[in-house]
Design a protein around this motif. Sequence first.
Motif, short mmCIF file in Angstrom:
data_model
loop_
_atom_site.label_atom_id
_atom_site.label_comp_id
_atom_site.label_asym_id
_atom_site.label_seq_id
_atom_site.Cartn_x
_atom_site.Cartn_y
_atom_site.Cartn_z
N MET A 1 0.84 -1.19 0.00
CA MET A 1 0.00 0.00 0.00
C MET A 1 0.88 1.25 0.00
SD MET A 1 -3.02 -1.24 -0.09
CE MET A 1 -4.10 0.12 0.31
N PRO A 2 0.37 2.39 -0.46
CA PRO A 2 1.15 3.63 -0.46
C PRO A 2 1.61 3.99 0.95
CG PRO A 2 -0.80 3.90 -1.81
CD PRO A 2 -0.95 2.58 -1.11
N SER A 3 2.81 4.47 1.06
CA SER A 3 3.39 4.77 2.38
C SER A 3 2.65 5.89 3.10
CB SER A 3 4.86 5.14 2.23
OG SER A 3 5.00 6.27 1.37
N ILE A 4 1.95 6.76 2.34
CA ILE A 4 1.23 7.87 2.97
C ILE A 4 0.15 7.36 3.92
CG2 ILE A 4 -0.45 8.04 1.10
CD1 ILE A 4 1.07 10.97 3.09
N LEU A 5 -0.34 6.13 3.71
CA LEU A 5 -1.40 5.62 4.57
C LEU A 5 -0.91 5.42 6.00
CD1 LEU A 5 -2.69 5.13 1.74
CD2 LEU A 5 -3.64 3.01 2.66
N GLY A 6 0.39 5.19 6.17
CA GLY A 6 0.91 5.03 7.52
C GLY A 6 0.83 6.30 8.34
N ASP A 7 0.81 7.46 7.67
CA ASP A 7 0.71 8.73 8.39
C ASP A 7 -0.67 8.94 9.01
OD1 ASP A 7 3.30 9.12 7.56
OD2 ASP A 7 2.76 10.48 5.90
N PHE A 8 -1.68 8.23 8.47
CA PHE A 8 -3.04 8.42 9.01
C PHE A 8 -3.13 7.95 10.46
CE2 PHE A 8 -4.74 7.66 4.43
CZ PHE A 8 -4.19 8.87 4.03
N ALA A 9 -2.28 7.00 10.85
CA ALA A 9 -2.33 6.50 12.23
C ALA A 9 -1.90 7.55 13.24
CB ALA A 9 -1.45 5.25 12.36
N THR B 1 -5.00 1.80 -5.91
CA THR B 1 -5.61 2.77 -5.00
C THR B 1 -5.77 4.14 -5.63
OG1 THR B 1 -3.46 3.38 -4.07
CG2 THR B 1 -4.65 1.58 -2.99
N GLU B 2 -6.68 4.90 -5.02
CA GLU B 2 -6.80 6.34 -5.28
C GLU B 2 -6.77 7.02 -3.92
OE1 GLU B 2 -9.39 8.06 -8.40
OE2 GLU B 2 -10.49 8.95 -6.70
N VAL B 3 -5.89 8.01 -3.77
CA VAL B 3 -5.69 8.65 -2.47
C VAL B 3 -5.95 10.14 -2.60
CG1 VAL B 3 -4.06 9.11 -0.60
CG2 VAL B 3 -3.96 6.93 -1.83
N MET B 4 -6.82 10.64 -1.73
CA MET B 4 -7.09 12.07 -1.64
C MET B 4 -6.70 12.54 -0.24
SD MET B 4 -10.70 14.18 -1.77
CE MET B 4 -10.94 14.05 0.01
N ILE B 5 -5.87 13.55 -0.17
CA ILE B 5 -5.46 14.17 1.09
C ILE B 5 -6.17 15.52 1.18
CG2 ILE B 5 -3.54 14.93 2.51
CD1 ILE B 5 -3.55 11.95 1.94
N ALA B 6 -6.68 15.84 2.34
CA ALA B 6 -7.46 17.07 2.51
C ALA B 6 -6.52 18.27 2.65
CB ALA B 6 -8.37 16.96 3.72
N THR B 7 -5.99 18.71 1.51
CA THR B 7 -5.21 19.94 1.47
C THR B 7 -6.17 21.13 1.49
OG1 THR B 7 -5.24 19.96 -0.94
CG2 THR B 7 -3.43 18.78 0.14
N PRO B 8 -5.70 22.32 1.73
CA PRO B 8 -6.60 23.49 1.69
C PRO B 8 -7.36 23.60 0.38
CG PRO B 8 -4.52 24.10 2.71
CD PRO B 8 -4.36 22.69 2.20
N SER C 1 -8.78 16.42 -10.86
CA SER C 1 -7.65 17.26 -11.30
C SER C 1 -6.74 17.60 -10.13
CB SER C 1 -8.17 18.54 -11.95
OG SER C 1 -8.95 18.25 -13.09
N ALA C 2 -7.36 17.86 -8.95
CA ALA C 2 -6.55 18.15 -7.77
C ALA C 2 -5.71 16.94 -7.37
CB ALA C 2 -7.45 18.58 -6.61
N LEU C 3 -6.22 15.74 -7.57
CA LEU C 3 -5.45 14.54 -7.23
C LEU C 3 -4.29 14.35 -8.21
CD1 LEU C 3 -8.32 11.97 -6.44
CD2 LEU C 3 -7.16 13.54 -4.89
N GLN C 4 -4.50 14.64 -9.49
CA GLN C 4 -3.45 14.45 -10.49
C GLN C 4 -2.27 15.39 -10.24
OE1 GLN C 4 -5.45 15.06 -14.22
NE2 GLN C 4 -6.38 13.02 -14.24
N THR C 5 -2.58 16.59 -9.75
CA THR C 5 -1.51 17.58 -9.53
C THR C 5 -1.01 17.59 -8.09
OG1 THR C 5 -3.19 19.28 -9.04
CG2 THR C 5 -2.44 19.06 -11.34
N SER D 1 0.59 15.11 -6.40
CA SER D 1 1.46 13.97 -6.10
C SER D 1 2.46 14.28 -4.99
CB SER D 1 2.21 13.54 -7.37
OG SER D 1 2.98 14.62 -7.89
N ARG D 2 2.86 15.55 -4.85
CA ARG D 2 3.81 15.88 -3.79
C ARG D 2 3.20 15.73 -2.40
NH1 ARG D 2 2.00 20.69 -5.93
NH2 ARG D 2 1.32 22.32 -4.49
N PHE D 3 1.88 15.70 -2.32
CA PHE D 3 1.20 15.46 -1.04
C PHE D 3 0.84 13.98 -0.84
CE2 PHE D 3 -0.06 19.80 -2.37
CZ PHE D 3 0.54 20.52 -1.34
N GLY D 4 1.22 13.14 -1.81
CA GLY D 4 0.91 11.71 -1.73
C GLY D 4 -0.40 11.34 -2.39
#
Length: 542
Positions: free
Chosen positions: A296-304, A466-473, A489-493, A495-498
């Motif tokens: 799984m994407p490593s960003i998921l570990g940050d959710f914990a 997977t598809e991952v959306m992070i709640a950026t501003p 479109s926000a997800l495609q651009t 990537s630096r937020f995971g």
Amino acid sequence: MSSHDDGFTLPLMDAAMDKDHGDRRDREGESGLPLSPPEPGIPDIARWLPAAPPEPVAEESVEEDVSDGLPVMLPESVEEDVSDGLPVMPPESVEDDVSDALPVMPPEPHLLESTSDLPLMPPSVIPVASPSAIPVTPRDSSRASMHRDGGGRPETPAPEAPPTAAEVGIVTVDRSLGGAAEPEISLDEVLLYLLEKGGSDLHLSVNSPPMIRVHGDLEPVPDYRPLTPQQLQESVYAILTERQKQRFEETKELDLAYELPGAARFRVNLMQQQGSIGAVLRAIPWEILPLEALRMPSILGDFADLPRGLVLVTGPTGSGKSTTLAAIIDKANRSRKGHIITIEDPIEFVHQHRQCVVNQREVGQDTMSFQNALKHALRQDPDIILVGEMRDLETISIALTAAETGHLVFGTLHTSSAATTIDRVIDVFPPEQQSQIRTQLAASVQAVVCQSLCKTADGQGRVAATEVMIATPAVRNLVREGKLQSIPSALQTGSRFGMHTLNQDLARLVQDGTITYEMARETCSDAAELNQLLGRTDDAAD
């Protein structure tokens, strides 16, 4: 004549006395010897017995009469006179039959000293029962080999009651009764075969052999014939409690957990179809794999490590949502010091108390519903709350409130993309509340993960796309304003937020050879976008 110890005199009876008796005075005249009168207070039994002439009796004949320890038999006429009042000695033929039942009484020595002084014993001294009153029990040779308990009585098996029908097609089988028949198929044996083959699900249905899902495809379990309704019901009912049987027969649906100690746990769903039972069992490993092992994407570990907010893991049924959430909860359990509450139907992965205290509640067994458990969870000092399924408006509303009030809430939905997930949450509420819910959701949502399982290129396993959306501003602003169509479109651009879209992850898996292009095209949401990411034209794709 001699005086007896009892205080009265009795003449000896003559066994050959003539049957034609006269009255007492005539006999006295013939014998010339008067009968001794009875003493006061002593019953006059002389009137029952005939007087006998004092003829000498040979000692040898007396020994023969008392050799068996029994008094001399009465003459036949006397036996007839006293048959109603006194017990009668059994005849010789009966004596042989009951010889085992009557004790042998040896004669006392002083009775044989002088035959002339030997008095007759009254019949009432030694009562002898008639043959009909002495039951003769036949010997049972098998009784000696029977197992006996501490009381010396043979054990008797409990009675076996026949099963009763509670519904048409549903028979309640009471397996607590001794001697109940074992099911003709071994459910545990089939489940162990499922684990050995690396399968995920076991399907049980009438008129079909047991089927297992291995790497996404169903295949029959070898050496099993199609199941009959009775076979299937006995096998399934063997793992149910009485309460679960009652619930299933009332509702025709049941979710529960079953475990093979040391092997795995299974999520069980029972249903009724065409008047018979059907079942699907999902394998749940004892060991909770880390996110890295699940690829799984490593960003998921940050959710914990998030302090608060709402994290949603979504996807179709059987896409691995529970496995992903279990890995995140396990990471929090090892890295944080807090209180974790899970509300599931049923409990799937079992978490041990590590750095955190983990309380797991099962709907139907530990609580009546998701909304009741979630409502009371807010008063149980939780740090992390896992909601197995966010099914209805009330559950989603309480989850949003919990996320707003400083708790980290994990939940699941059956959606296929981040944008449709946000839209589903908002659309549950009435139109007049949706504007408020957009604002509330934009402030509380932290991430959305959508996943789908794809068969690997070698056919030996499956991997999650997977598809991952992070709640950026920027994402929060899109949710607040209801511009959900701009989220891809926000997800495609981002990537630096995971962040990434499902098509981007599918293209990555095709490029590194993990899955085939055909598998990616079957799973993707937009084939044209997938081809563009892979540098393929539509003609080449066809």
